[in-house]
Design an enzyme around this catalytic site. Sequence first.
Site, short mmCIF file in Angstrom:
data_model
loop_
_atom_site.label_atom_id
_atom_site.label_comp_id
_atom_site.label_asym_id
_atom_site.label_seq_id
_atom_site.Cartn_x
_atom_site.Cartn_y
_atom_site.Cartn_z
N SER A 150 0.66 -1.44 0.21
CA SER A 150 -0.22 -0.44 -0.19
C SER A 150 0.94 1.35 0.76
O SER A 150 1.42 0.96 -0.99
CB SER A 150 -1.34 0.03 1.48
OG SER A 150 -2.12 1.00 1.38
N ASP A 197 -9.22 -4.28 -5.25
CA ASP A 197 -9.02 -3.65 -3.87
C ASP A 197 -9.67 -2.50 -3.95
O ASP A 197 -9.42 -1.32 -4.66
CB ASP A 197 -7.20 -3.56 -4.21
CG ASP A 197 -6.18 -2.60 -3.54
OD1 ASP A 197 -6.56 -1.80 -1.87
OD2 ASP A 197 -5.39 -3.15 -3.30
N HIS A 248 -7.53 -6.14 0.21
CA HIS A 248 -6.35 -4.84 -0.04
C HIS A 248 -5.05 -5.44 0.19
O HIS A 248 -4.84 -6.83 0.79
CB HIS A 248 -6.63 -4.39 0.65
CG HIS A 248 -5.27 -3.06 0.77
ND1 HIS A 248 -5.27 -2.83 -0.27
CD2 HIS A 248 -4.92 -1.91 1.53
CE1 HIS A 248 -3.92 -1.40 0.03
NE2 HIS A 248 -3.64 -1.80 1.35
#
Length: 522
Positions: free
Chosen positions: A236, A463, A491
């Site tokens: 991320s 996601d 995610h």
Amino acid sequence: MDLSRLLRTSGTVAAAAVLLIAASAAGSAAPAAVPRHDRDATRGYLAEVATPHSLRPYYAQQLHWHSCQGATGFECATLRAPLDYAAPRGGEVKLALSRQKATGSRARRLGSLLVNPGGPGGSAIDYLQRYAGKNYPASIRSRYDLVAMDPRGVARSEPVSCLTDAEMDDYAQVEQTPHNDAEVRELVTALKKFAAGCAAHSGRILGHVSTVEAARDMDVLRAVLGDDKLHYVGASYGTFLGATYAELFPSRTGRLVLDGALDPSLGAERANRDQAAGFQTAFASFAKDCARRDDCPLGTSGTGAMGSRLKSFLTSLDAHPLPTARSRPLTESLATTGVIAAMYDQDAWPTLRRALSLARGGDGSVLLALSDAYYERDAQGSYSNLMAANAAVNCLDSPTAFHGPDDVRQAVPRFTKVSPVLGENLAWGGLSCAYWPTHPTGRPHRITARGAAPILVVGTLRDPATPYPWARALARQLSSGRLLTYDGDGHTAYTRGSTCVDSAVNTYLLGSSAPPADQRCS
């Protein structure tokens, strides 16, 4: 943050990750800047950074490793770095480290593998000790020392502090989708109080927690560990940190895995709106799955109707919060955060169904537990500094999405168009940096990292937090980018159940050849 792994490590629901936008947190992560002499239009936004003589004491320092308290099998140490790289004699920061030494023979050791779970604000040390050190494949743990560094301003590394725990409880409950002028004033007051608290408690470091500075800290760590190249797995926001490192130090970039990628070229408003669309996509997947279950609390009448039902329930909490077993009522803001939390990982969908069913019966306890996990609030009412660090980094890395409530009101239709359920909440979340006490030092830009070794970018089709188009965009921007697409939900993708993804990543980390372009897993 990678909430899916956060939920796994906290034991609340399922699994880890990255907090780019929160119901009460700052807007999207975006690029940070460096001193003007490091910018070079012929190479892109940033030119490769040399090591000036004034930084040599940091690059030559010795680490003193010792057993970590309460974490068997891990070593800890402290790295020194300049507070301000433009004035390295003007003070230092102390950065907490942890490592798990390779389990295999020294002859087969490939070096250090730095890990970062995202955020910004997620603790890399917690991620290593609670998740990666146990759940990364044995083949990776046998050949790499797994290393974590809490970035400056995060967790154990001179953490940014803004509010007391009691004040954080109040802050998290403030209405994030204000329905009248009084609620708008309450939200603005809360944001200003949060920002003022950060300045009062953390003024020394607040202007020096940018992603560029964190990436430069990573290069100091690389050198001190004795590695010629930096090998790295970032999730991320950690993908932006890794890409920034590659931009600053392309010749020192080794194997980089960027999982759940950010697009560094996007401004804050566009990034927030893309996230709204991503959460809508995730909600549609949840709704489709829910409709097949006997215990679905939203009915079986299609995503649109189910979304309207959820939105009506959330709105009703503004006037009628639900009681919980945690002595705090479930407000609209907290319930919305709980729903967002469950979108990070499909393993949390059963928990969300149960939470909504209980809420329909008047008990908001499970939705509140999901919200608490998102905010990293423990059962004793103590918060980590996740939200403080998240805001501090985001507001320094990029100009604010909106400058005041009028800007948000004008933008709300654009957000609700892509996400009827959560768009309004994410639009108002873009106001967080409007009152920040430090000026942003970064701006959105494309990252090419020309000259870097092949970089593996991983994107998940559904996601919610880092929408798949971001991974595709970053892979195209990077001169040596290779895209791995996972046709799945949740995610991030690595170590989350896909044998195909894990095999591709492991082969890249353990091999010497470049990963294939546009590989796909399902």
